[in-house]
Design a protein around this motif. Sequence first.
Motif, PDB file in Angstrom:
ATOM      1  N   ARG A   1      32.640  46.376  51.432  1.00 17.51           N
ATOM      2  CA  ARG A   1      32.059  45.418  50.494  1.00 17.51           C
ATOM      3  C   ARG A   1      32.081  45.969  49.073  1.00 17.51           C
ATOM      4  O   ARG A   1      32.442  45.259  48.120  1.00 17.51           O
ATOM      5  N   ARG A   2      31.720  47.236  48.911  1.00 14.16           N
ATOM      6  CA  ARG A   2      31.730  47.840  47.573  1.00 14.16           C
ATOM      7  C   ARG A   2      33.147  47.918  47.014  1.00 14.16           C
ATOM      8  O   ARG A   2      33.382  47.646  45.833  1.00 14.16           O
ATOM      9  N   SER A   3      34.097  48.307  47.879  1.00 13.39           N
ATOM     10  CA  SER A   3      35.488  48.414  47.436  1.00 13.39           C
ATOM     11  C   SER A   3      36.041  47.069  47.005  1.00 13.39           C
ATOM     12  O   SER A   3      36.740  46.958  45.987  1.00 13.39           O
ATOM     13  N   TYR A   4      35.737  46.032  47.777  1.00 14.01           N
ATOM     14  CA  TYR A   4      36.229  44.694  47.454  1.00 14.01           C
ATOM     15  C   TYR A   4      35.604  44.178  46.159  1.00 14.01           C
ATOM     16  O   TYR A   4      36.284  43.550  45.333  1.00 14.01           O
ATOM     17  N   GLN A   5      34.312  44.435  45.973  1.00 13.59           N
ATOM     18  CA  GLN A   5      33.658  43.992  44.739  1.00 13.59           C
ATOM     19  C   GLN A   5      34.274  44.678  43.529  1.00 13.59           C
ATOM     20  O   GLN A   5      34.504  44.043  42.487  1.00 13.59           O
ATOM     21  N   ALA A   6      34.547  45.979  43.660  1.00 16.52           N
ATOM     22  CA  ALA A   6      35.165  46.714  42.553  1.00 16.52           C
ATOM     23  C   ALA A   6      36.576  46.202  42.279  1.00 16.52           C
ATOM     24  O   ALA A   6      37.006  46.119  41.111  1.00 16.52           O
ATOM     25  N   ALA A   7      37.311  45.843  43.336  1.00 16.68           N
ATOM     26  CA  ALA A   7      38.675  45.338  43.162  1.00 16.68           C
ATOM     27  C   ALA A   7      38.680  43.989  42.445  1.00 16.68           C
ATOM     28  O   ALA A   7      39.510  43.753  41.554  1.00 16.68           O
ATOM     29  N   ILE A   8      37.777  43.113  42.812  1.00 21.02           N
ATOM     30  CA  ILE A   8      37.689  41.802  42.159  1.00 21.02           C
ATOM     31  C   ILE A   8      37.299  41.964  40.693  1.00 21.02           C
ATOM     32  O   ILE A   8      37.848  41.307  39.802  1.00 21.02           O
ATOM     33  N   GLU A   9      36.358  42.875  40.433  1.00 21.32           N
ATOM     34  CA  GLU A   9      35.949  43.130  39.054  1.00 21.32           C
ATOM     35  C   GLU A   9      37.115  43.690  38.234  1.00 21.32           C
ATOM     36  O   GLU A   9      37.299  43.311  37.073  1.00 21.32           O
ATOM     37  N   HIS A  10      37.924  44.553  38.845  1.00 24.15           N
ATOM     38  CA  HIS A  10      39.066  45.116  38.136  1.00 24.15           C
ATOM     39  C   HIS A  10      40.077  44.024  37.785  1.00 24.15           C
ATOM     40  O   HIS A  10      40.641  44.014  36.687  1.00 24.15           O
ATOM     41  N   PHE A  11      40.301  43.118  38.730  1.00 23.52           N
ATOM     42  CA  PHE A  11      41.254  42.028  38.494  1.00 23.52           C
ATOM     43  C   PHE A  11      40.773  41.114  37.371  1.00 23.52           C
ATOM     44  O   PHE A  11      41.551  40.737  36.478  1.00 23.52           O
ATOM     45  N   GLU A  12      39.487  40.763  37.400  1.00 21.44           N
ATOM     46  CA  GLU A  12      38.956  39.810  36.425  1.00 21.44           C
ATOM     47  C   GLU A  12      38.640  40.452  35.076  1.00 21.44           C
ATOM     48  O   GLU A  12      39.072  39.968  34.019  1.00 21.44           O
ATOM     49  N   VAL A  13      37.886  41.543  35.102  1.00 23.12           N
ATOM     50  CA  VAL A  13      37.356  42.123  33.867  1.00 23.12           C
ATOM     51  C   VAL A  13      38.365  43.067  33.214  1.00 23.12           C
ATOM     52  O   VAL A  13      38.698  42.919  32.042  1.00 23.12           O
ATOM     53  N   ASN A  14      38.843  44.037  33.969  1.00 24.25           N
ATOM     54  CA  ASN A  14      39.735  45.046  33.384  1.00 24.25           C
ATOM     55  C   ASN A  14      41.099  44.469  33.016  1.00 24.25           C
ATOM     56  O   ASN A  14      41.667  44.796  31.967  1.00 24.25           O
ATOM     57  N   TRP A  15      41.634  43.642  33.919  1.00 22.63           N
ATOM     58  CA  TRP A  15      42.975  43.118  33.668  1.00 22.63           C
ATOM     59  C   TRP A  15      42.950  41.756  32.979  1.00 22.63           C
ATOM     60  O   TRP A  15      43.903  41.354  32.322  1.00 22.63           O
ATOM     61  N   GLY A  16      41.854  41.028  33.125  1.00 21.82           N
ATOM     62  CA  GLY A  16      41.742  39.715  32.494  1.00 21.82           C
ATOM     63  C   GLY A  16      42.312  38.585  33.317  1.00 21.82           C
ATOM     64  O   GLY A  16      42.733  37.555  32.762  1.00 21.82           O
ATOM     65  N   GLY A  17      42.331  38.733  34.652  1.00 23.17           N
ATOM     66  CA  GLY A  17      42.836  37.674  35.515  1.00 23.17           C
ATOM     67  C   GLY A  17      41.805  36.583  35.752  1.00 23.17           C
ATOM     68  O   GLY A  17      40.619  36.754  35.457  1.00 23.17           O
TER      69      GLY A  17
END
Length: 323
Positions: free
Chosen positions: A17-33
């Motif tokens: 759950r933590r890994s998936y939340q971090a991955a979604i945040e990376h896609f949206e926030v860090n990369w701007g998806g």
Amino acid sequence: MSDIERYLQAGTRENTRRSYQAAIEHFEVNWGGFLPATSDSVARYLVAHADKLSLNTLKLRLAALAQWHLSQGFPDPTKAPVVRQVLKGIRALHPAREKQAAPLPLQHLEQAIGWLDGEAGNASVRGDTPALLRCRRDAALLLIGFWRGFRSDELCRLDVERIQAVAGVGMEIYLPRSKGDRDFLGTTCRAPALKRLCPVQAYLEWIELAGLVKGPVFRRLDRWGNLGEEGLNPNSLIALLRQILRRAGVPGESYSSHSLRRGFATWAAANGWDLKSLMGYVGWKDVKSAMRYIDPTLSFGGLAVRPALENDVRALPKLPESL
């Protein structure tokens, strides 16, 4: 949190759950998806990080995106041919050897336990209870981790009330959940008492000295010898293992918490365990997973300058499949 949400959350492993939340945040926030995502945006996301992230990390990010879309009722964009082809191209253009923890050889385990026993004897003479507690805890941690091939999170979740141990006989450990137990059915693990480097004796000595009757087996100890209520953090085991080995005179930089698991698998393979028995004992579900941990012993008819494995294990009895 509603009852439904509580059970839905319990059905997903905390680490996942933590890994998936971090991955979604990376896609949206860090990369701007944007979510829901298109297959084209997912492919561009992979390309943007092809030379920065490992292939396994990229696969984890895809799994997180797939899970988010499916849980929200949207089509899964990660299954599109363009995404799979891009991933295949990344594998071809950015080949990388998968990192693996070095297996802990038996002689290094024995050296560490010998040092811990010596330190425990000195602490007992000095009346240094905190040092004695730490030595007994660390010895039990290493021996159970090695002889049962446990992962770091499994070691940290061991509970006293779920372990039955009899000196000179063996121990039975119940794990309510583990990485390979996707349906949360629980697993019962057994290990026999050994003539030396015995995990059963080390466990009994530790819980008796610490006065543990319930709760986590392996806990944090402060400088005054006070035991914490919670189990050790799995992320702390690498530093702890390396510290023990270094103080015992063993170069520990190449070892991680997985070195115990891989060390046992290598030892077992070298001592005649067939693959099926080893998989059943350690808990692997498929051959590919097992083979990642085993260093095969190959014979060159005496032409090799030195043997593939230098562990002197003749004096140690081979572990049976069950008690």
